[in-house]
Design a protein around this motif. Structure first.
Motif, mmCIF file in Angstrom:
data_model
loop_
_atom_site.group_PDB
_atom_site.id
_atom_site.type_symbol
_atom_site.label_atom_id
_atom_site.label_comp_id
_atom_site.label_asym_id
_atom_site.label_seq_id
_atom_site.Cartn_x
_atom_site.Cartn_y
_atom_site.Cartn_z
ATOM 1 N N ALA A 8 41.722 110.441 82.671
ATOM 2 C CA ALA A 8 40.649 110.873 81.775
ATOM 3 C C ALA A 8 39.983 112.108 82.365
ATOM 4 N N LEU A 9 39.197 112.772 81.555
ATOM 5 C CA LEU A 9 38.437 113.914 82.059
ATOM 6 C C LEU A 9 37.326 113.426 82.981
ATOM 7 N N ARG A 10 37.058 114.196 84.024
ATOM 8 C CA ARG A 10 35.985 113.861 84.934
ATOM 9 C C ARG A 10 34.645 113.879 84.190
ATOM 10 N N PRO A 11 33.774 112.913 84.460
ATOM 11 C CA PRO A 11 32.458 112.937 83.823
ATOM 12 C C PRO A 11 31.720 114.256 84.063
ATOM 13 N N GLU A 12 31.929 114.846 85.240
ATOM 14 C CA GLU A 12 31.293 116.127 85.531
ATOM 15 C C GLU A 12 31.794 117.227 84.592
ATOM 16 N N ASP A 13 33.105 117.205 84.275
ATOM 17 C CA ASP A 13 33.654 118.209 83.361
ATOM 18 C C ASP A 13 33.158 118.006 81.941
ATOM 19 N N ILE A 14 32.978 116.743 81.558
ATOM 20 C CA ILE A 14 32.418 116.454 80.237
ATOM 21 C C ILE A 14 31.056 117.129 80.096
ATOM 22 N N THR A 15 30.252 117.020 81.158
ATOM 23 C CA THR A 15 28.916 117.604 81.143
ATOM 24 C C THR A 15 28.977 119.123 81.258
ATOM 25 N N LYS A 16 29.770 119.609 82.189
ATOM 26 C CA LYS A 16 29.866 121.049 82.448
ATOM 27 C C LYS A 16 30.317 121.822 81.212
ATOM 28 N N HIS A 17 31.344 121.311 80.532
ATOM 29 C CA HIS A 17 31.903 122.000 79.359
ATOM 30 C C HIS A 17 31.233 121.582 78.047
ATOM 31 N N LYS A 18 30.205 120.732 78.155
ATOM 32 C CA LYS A 18 29.449 120.278 76.989
ATOM 33 C C LYS A 18 30.364 119.670 75.926
ATOM 34 N N ILE A 19 31.257 118.801 76.388
ATOM 35 C CA ILE A 19 32.193 118.122 75.494
ATOM 36 C C ILE A 19 31.490 116.904 74.895
ATOM 37 N N ARG A 20 31.246 116.927 73.612
ATOM 38 C CA ARG A 20 30.513 115.839 72.960
ATOM 39 C C ARG A 20 31.423 114.670 72.581
ATOM 40 N N ASN A 21 32.674 114.966 72.349
ATOM 41 C CA ASN A 21 33.583 113.899 71.927
ATOM 42 C C ASN A 21 34.975 114.181 72.473
ATOM 43 N N VAL A 22 35.585 113.202 73.109
ATOM 44 C CA VAL A 22 36.963 113.315 73.589
ATOM 45 C C VAL A 22 37.877 112.713 72.536
ATOM 46 N N ASP A 23 38.913 113.450 72.168
ATOM 47 C CA ASP A 23 39.839 113.002 71.124
ATOM 48 C C ASP A 23 41.213 113.578 71.459
ATOM 49 N N PHE A 24 41.915 112.937 72.393
ATOM 50 C CA PHE A 24 43.161 113.480 72.918
ATOM 51 C C PHE A 24 44.256 113.552 71.856
ATOM 52 N N THR A 25 44.952 114.691 71.820
ATOM 53 C CA THR A 25 46.194 114.773 71.060
ATOM 54 C C THR A 25 47.285 114.068 71.852
ATOM 55 N N VAL A 26 48.400 113.761 71.198
ATOM 56 C CA VAL A 26 49.484 113.026 71.862
ATOM 57 C C VAL A 26 49.973 113.801 73.090
ATOM 58 N N ALA A 27 49.950 113.154 74.230
ATOM 59 C CA ALA A 27 50.332 113.776 75.496
ATOM 60 C C ALA A 27 51.845 113.733 75.679
ATOM 61 N N ASP A 82 40.549 108.242 73.979
ATOM 62 C CA ASP A 82 39.655 108.586 75.079
ATOM 63 C C ASP A 82 40.322 108.784 76.427
ATOM 64 N N PHE A 83 41.555 108.303 76.594
ATOM 65 C CA PHE A 83 42.214 108.410 77.900
ATOM 66 C C PHE A 83 43.716 108.275 77.740
ATOM 67 N N LEU A 84 44.424 108.628 78.809
ATOM 68 C CA LEU A 84 45.864 108.429 78.889
ATOM 69 C C LEU A 84 46.141 107.298 79.861
ATOM 70 N N LEU A 85 47.262 106.615 79.668
ATOM 71 C CA LEU A 85 47.707 105.591 80.608
ATOM 72 C C LEU A 85 49.076 105.981 81.139
ATOM 73 N N LEU A 86 49.197 106.099 82.448
ATOM 74 C CA LEU A 86 50.486 106.346 83.085
ATOM 75 C C LEU A 86 50.950 105.036 83.713
ATOM 76 N N ILE A 87 52.115 104.573 83.281
ATOM 77 C CA ILE A 87 52.601 103.246 83.684
ATOM 78 C C ILE A 87 53.913 103.382 84.430
ATOM 79 N N ASP A 88 53.953 102.835 85.624
ATOM 80 C CA ASP A 88 55.160 102.814 86.454
ATOM 81 C C ASP A 88 55.988 101.594 86.057
#
Length: 525
Positions: A434-453, A402-408
């Motif tokens: 993570a994707l903005r909640p507004e973009d989730i709604t705008k692009h009608k994204i029903r499920n986030v499933d990130f490939t390896v970044a 669901d999200f990426l973590l950037l760690i310093d």
């Protein structure tokens, strides 16, 4: 002002409730002075609930939602704002309601901080026991939702490329370029029917060569990258020495990209080496005492050299392997099975330091294999499916569903970072991307499933992060992210779901994109 806590409420705050209108791309006020609480689910589960009530009728519940990562939530400290989505819900007729996006703007900074901290604890506690973390790790988890802690920029990153008017100049995602299908003559063997139903599943890009390799079932397409796109070159077959075809679980280019290391999930106690020029497996190291679930290079760009070594892991052990030795495994860091380390993936820096992530969500930083980790980060309680690290080891990038973590990994006031000494209480908070909640709604994204970044690769400092979810390629501008702008990303839709995507080596203007039945690229403008 803070409202008096209700019975069972962990926190109770007052704020203005807005809903997002995708057509106008604006938030519209729905309820002023709405009451929001965070509560433990009393049904006996480990879940926590967000409740919203009308101010005129504090007992009338207008929204109940389980606190989970599918809320796609974000906190904005300058606006005292909490933004999230209500995922599509199933009705009796199984028709799905569209995703809705809400915003709760709290009244005071004190309410905002307490609500954000309690939300972080509830989210973690729904997966793991927060009380078992030490004080430092508890602070690290709470601070993971903060948006007001920009990462320090080193002196060599302060100068930005600008346009004619002196504004920062950043590349933009271009339009999808025409690709080439993974073709090749079908063979008349037992695996033919299986491969007809197979889809592209993995991508590996050459650093020493301009080749791209795409796995499809028991075969692999080879492509040559050019300014005009990708040209199909040949098709290879994954066959072990006994003639048995297999679908590799992982591929990794090796030794100046002339070799490729392969793992077979059905035979985890063996590592194989393919001669890329011949298109056949020439070495099989089998009968290993320890199974192998993931492999990586001994240094980030070791495949530019002839170094035959590699590193490997399974759920309970980290290993360095040297095919020139009889033992093959020359160094090991093993964890007792009772510790449930559940190691899952790893990445190395240019100096050979190793970042290891687990199915538990925690991350270990090693200066060398065979010794204890210098730093152990608790993670956020969700499995990590992939990890990357900058060449200098400054930043670690972990991918979850669901999200990426950037760690310093730098420690303020210290010369040595987290790979060389324990970060302890000085570890900076992670940045959750993570994707903005507004973009989730705008692009009608029903499920986030990130490939390896992945970071972009090459001789210069890393500038971008690329990943994908469904048919969308997403690219974050790393420089802006380090300045605290966590939503500094671009998103581009493709005609099919994206399987894998990576920047071409030494070219942060070109992304190779693998679709289930196609390979294409995106030219950054």
């Amino acid at each position: 002002m803070m409202a008096a806590p209700s019975s069972g409420a962990l926190i109770r705050v007052i704020g203005d409730l807005f809903s997002y209108d995708p057509s106008s791309e604006k938030f519209i006020l729905r309820i002023s002075n709405a009451i929001a609480t965070l509560e433990k689910d009393d049904s006996g589960s480990t879940s926590f609930l967000l409740h919203l009530y009308k101010p005129v009728d504090p007992e009338k519940l207008i929204l109940e939602q389980i606190i989970a990562d599918d809320m796609r939530h974000q906190f904005f400290s300058t606006e005292l704002n909490f933004v999230w989505v209500l995922p599509p819900q199933l009705e009796d007729d199984e028709a799905k309601i569209e995703t809705q996006c809400f915003s709760l703007r709290l009244k005071t900074a004190g309410d905002f901080v307490q609500f954000r901290n309690q939300f972080s604890v509830c989210l973690f506690e729904s997966k793991l026991d927060f009380s078992k973390l030490n004080v430092s790790d508890q602070s690290w988890v709470r601070d993971s939702e903060r948006d007001d802690v920009p990462m320090d920029l080193s002196s060599d990153e302060t100068e930005e490329e600008t346009d004619d008017e002196g504004n920062p100049k950043y590349s933009k995602l271009g339009d999808e370029k025409s690709g080439v299908k993974v073709g090749g003559k079908q063979s008349d063997d037992d695996d033919e029917e299986e491969d007809r139903e197979a889809f592209n599943s993995q991508l590996a890009l050459g650093y020493s060569t301009d080749r791209a390799f795409v796995v499809r079932g028991t075969k692999m397409g080879v492509f040559k990258s050019s300014e005009d796109g990708l040209d199909y070159q040949s098709m290879m077959k994954f066959k072990q020495k006994d003639g048995h075809g297999f679908h590799p679980g992982q591929i990794m280019l090796h030794q100046q990209d002339q070799s490729m290391l392969l793992l077979d999930p059905k035979n985890p106690n063996k590592v194989m080496r393919m001669d890329v020029e011949r298109g056949s497996i020439v070495d099989e190291w089998g009968g290993l005492t320890n199974s192998v679930g993931n492999i990586a290079r001994p240094e980030k760009y070791a495949n530019l050299t002839a170094n035959p070594e590699f590193v490997a892991l399974n759920e309970n052990a980290l290993m360095r392997m040297d095919p020139r030795t009889r033992e093959l495994v020359v160094q090991t860091k093993a964890y007792a099975k009772g510790t449930r380390a559940k190691l899952a993936c790893m990445a190395t820096t240019g100096a050979g330091y190793v970042a290891v992530a687990s199915q538990n969500g925690d991350i270990r930083l090693f200066d060398q294999i065979g010794k204890n980790a210098k730093t152990h980060l608790p993670g956020l309680g969700v499995p990590i499916r992939g990890i990357d690290v900058t060449e200098d080891g400054t930043f670690v990038l972990a991918t979850t569903k669901d999200f990426l973590l950037l760690i310093d990994t730098r420690v303020r006031g210290e010369e040595k970072g987290g790979f060389l000494k324990s970060m302890g209480q000085k570890k900076p908070p992670p940045l959750r991307l993570a994707l903005r909640p507004e973009d989730i709604t705008k692009h009608k994204i029903r499920n986030v499933d990130f490939t390896v970044a992945h970071f972009n690769t090459g001789n210069s400092l890393e500038k971008n992060i690329v990943t994908s979810t469904g048919p969308f390629v997403v690219v974050w501008n790393l420089r802006q992210v380090k300045q605290g702008k966590r939503n500094a990303y671009q998103i581009k839709r493709y005609r099919d779901n994206v399987v894998a995507d990576e920047f071409e080596y030494n070219n942060d203007g070109k992304i190779i994109v693998t679709l289930p039945n196609d390979v294409t690229y995106n030219a950054m403008k």
